[in-house]
Design an enzyme around this catalytic site. Structure first.
Site, PDB file in Angstrom:
ATOM      1  N   ALA A  45      -1.321   7.550 -16.841  1.00 47.97           N
ATOM      2  CA  ALA A  45      -2.619   7.593 -16.149  1.00 47.97           C
ATOM      3  C   ALA A  45      -3.291   6.220 -16.105  1.00 47.97           C
ATOM      4  O   ALA A  45      -3.932   5.873 -15.108  1.00 47.97           O
ATOM      5  CB  ALA A  45      -3.532   8.596 -16.850  1.00 47.97           C
ATOM      6  N   GLY A  60      -3.073  14.317 -15.119  1.00 48.94           N
ATOM      7  CA  GLY A  60      -2.767  14.576 -16.521  1.00 48.94           C
ATOM      8  C   GLY A  60      -2.904  16.017 -16.958  1.00 48.94           C
ATOM      9  O   GLY A  60      -3.450  16.305 -18.017  1.00 48.94           O
ATOM     10  N   HIS A  82     -14.090  23.839 -19.626  1.00 48.77           N
ATOM     11  CA  HIS A  82     -13.691  24.462 -20.896  1.00 48.77           C
ATOM     12  C   HIS A  82     -14.668  24.119 -22.026  1.00 48.77           C
ATOM     13  O   HIS A  82     -14.341  24.257 -23.204  1.00 48.77           O
ATOM     14  CB  HIS A  82     -12.272  24.038 -21.291  1.00 48.77           C
ATOM     15  CG  HIS A  82     -11.215  24.572 -20.372  1.00 48.77           C
ATOM     16  ND1 HIS A  82      -9.930  24.060 -20.332  1.00 48.77           N
ATOM     17  CD2 HIS A  82     -11.236  25.563 -19.445  1.00 48.77           C
ATOM     18  CE1 HIS A  82      -9.222  24.729 -19.434  1.00 48.77           C
ATOM     19  NE2 HIS A  82      -9.973  25.625 -18.881  1.00 48.77           N
TER      20      HIS A  82
HETATM   21  N1  APR Z   1      -0.604   9.915 -18.338  1.00 49.43           N
HETATM   22  C1  APR Z   1      -0.547  10.929 -17.416  1.00 49.43           C
HETATM   23  N2  APR Z   1      -0.164  12.205 -17.721  1.00 49.43           N
HETATM   24  C2  APR Z   1       0.181  12.440 -19.002  1.00 49.43           C
HETATM   25  C3  APR Z   1       0.166  11.427 -20.015  1.00 49.43           C
HETATM   26  C4  APR Z   1      -0.251  10.115 -19.623  1.00 49.43           C
HETATM   27  N3  APR Z   1      -0.293   9.122 -20.492  1.00 49.43           N
HETATM   28  N4  APR Z   1       0.596  11.978 -21.187  1.00 49.43           N
HETATM   29  C5  APR Z   1       0.876  13.284 -20.921  1.00 49.43           C
HETATM   30  N5  APR Z   1       0.638  13.555 -19.609  1.00 49.43           N
HETATM   31  C6  APR Z   1       0.796  14.845 -18.899  1.00 49.43           C
HETATM   32  C7  APR Z   1       1.965  15.672 -19.403  1.00 49.43           C
HETATM   33  O1  APR Z   1       3.138  15.363 -18.674  1.00 49.43           O
HETATM   34  C8  APR Z   1       1.484  17.100 -19.131  1.00 49.43           C
HETATM   35  O2  APR Z   1       1.861  17.507 -17.811  1.00 49.43           O
HETATM   36  O3  APR Z   1      -0.364  15.599 -19.189  1.00 49.43           O
HETATM   37  C9  APR Z   1      -0.046  16.990 -19.205  1.00 49.43           C
HETATM   38  C10 APR Z   1      -0.666  17.605 -20.463  1.00 49.43           C
HETATM   39  O4  APR Z   1      -0.460  18.987 -20.403  1.00 49.43           O
HETATM   40  P1  APR Z   1      -1.078  19.964 -21.525  1.00 49.43           P
HETATM   41  O5  APR Z   1      -0.802  19.428 -22.866  1.00 49.43           O
HETATM   42  O6  APR Z   1      -0.594  21.327 -21.188  1.00 49.43           O
HETATM   43  O7  APR Z   1      -2.660  19.847 -21.317  1.00 49.43           O
HETATM   44  P2  APR Z   1      -3.585  20.508 -20.189  1.00 49.43           P
HETATM   45  O8  APR Z   1      -2.843  20.676 -18.910  1.00 49.43           O
HETATM   46  O9  APR Z   1      -4.842  19.750 -20.139  1.00 49.43           O
HETATM   47  O10 APR Z   1      -3.857  21.967 -20.835  1.00 49.43           O
HETATM   48  C11 APR Z   1      -4.678  22.856 -20.105  1.00 49.43           C
HETATM   49  O11 APR Z   1      -4.679  24.393 -21.942  1.00 49.43           O
HETATM   50  O12 APR Z   1      -4.581  24.486 -24.186  1.00 49.43           O
HETATM   51  C12 APR Z   1      -5.406  24.712 -23.119  1.00 49.43           C
HETATM   52  O13 APR Z   1      -7.761  24.651 -22.909  1.00 49.43           O
HETATM   53  C13 APR Z   1      -6.649  23.840 -23.149  1.00 49.43           C
HETATM   54  O14 APR Z   1      -7.640  22.535 -21.377  1.00 49.43           O
HETATM   55  C14 APR Z   1      -6.425  22.882 -21.982  1.00 49.43           C
HETATM   56  C15 APR Z   1      -5.526  23.674 -21.064  1.00 49.43           C
END
Ligand code: APR
Length: 233
Positions: A219, A175, A109
């Protein structure tokens, strides 16, 4: 484990959460604070470039003050020690994997710390603001934008990602909520190619049912434990 040579690791915002970087969809996350359609689409940039550039200037400044955590460090340790194939495919636009010492990293990204000139297509490291429309160091035009992939745009290096998935023995997802494609579809593709799949996430994600194994917790705990298992620590 014994015959495992090639590993593909997908990381999302959750791996950087304990470094103090907001995730997107958790309670109080970025997409609760800002509307995606106002700051993360090409149409938004067309409509109100100041709003978009101010948002990314704020994020770019914020992440430079954050430090990698034990999960980033554990993956850097694996990257240094693993003599088989390894690719860390990150959806994150921060540079915490690299600052922890990992080198086999692919930013699907894009990254906050790069500028992209829409006039001459130059891409280069950029740590300062863009709101004041600085000139492109290559062509002099004032046409810089953040080098991040917005909704509706194609992620980077998809061929390289699929080629690594085809060769993989293990696919690990860390994550990420499984809310955004194409990354959210990697686990199913891996399964179809008979690749072993493991999820490390704070809680069940939208894709948990596709994984052979899901471990839930922070994590900074799960990733060092898993890396020690792989390296036989
Ligand atoms: N340790 C492990 N997992 C975690 C922690 C932690 N400390 N804190 C949060 N999480 C998990 C949450 O449970 C959730 O499933 O991380 C995930 C975060 O999800 P999102 O906020 O949706 O982020 P992500 O999956 O990276 O989003 C994907 O969406 O907005 C777009 O381009 C952006 O790259 C991003 C994509």
């Amino acid at each position: 484990m014994a015959d495992m040579r090639n590993i593909v690791i997908l990381t999302g915002a959750g791996i950087s959460a304990e470094s103090g970087i907001d995730t997107f969809r958790d309670a109080g996350g970025l997409w609760e604070q800002h509307k995606v359609e106002d700051v993360a689409t090409p149409e938004a940039f067309e409509r109100d470039p100041d709003l978009v550039l101010r948002f990314y200037d704020m994020r770019r400044e914020a992440i430079q003050a954050k430090q990698p955590n034990a999960a980033h460090e554990a993956l850097a340790k694996l990257d240094a020690a693993w003599d088989g194939g390894l690719l860390i495919v990150t959806q994150n636009v921060d540079d915490l994997h690299e600052r922890a010492g990992a080198s086999r990293v692919l930013h699907m990204h894009g990254t906050h710390l790069n500028a992209w000139c829409t006039a001459c297509d130059m891409r280069a490291k950029w740590t300062g603001p863009m709101l004041d429309r600085p000139a492109c160091p290559e062509c002099g035009e004032r046409a810089l934008r953040p080098d991040v992939v917005w909704f509706g745009e194609m992620p980077y290096e998809m061929d390289r990602i699929y080629a690594s998935l085809r060769k993989a023995d293990l696919f690990v997802s860390i994550g990420t909520s499984g809310a955004v494609y194409p990354a959210a579809g990697f686990v199913q593709e891996a399964r179809e190619m008979r690749v072993r799949t493991l999820e490390l996430n704070l809680e069940a994600s939208m894709g948990s049912r596709w994984f052979h194994e899901s471990r839930h917790g922070p994590a900074t705990q799960l990733v060092p434990q898993w890396v020690d298992e792989v390296l036989g620590g």
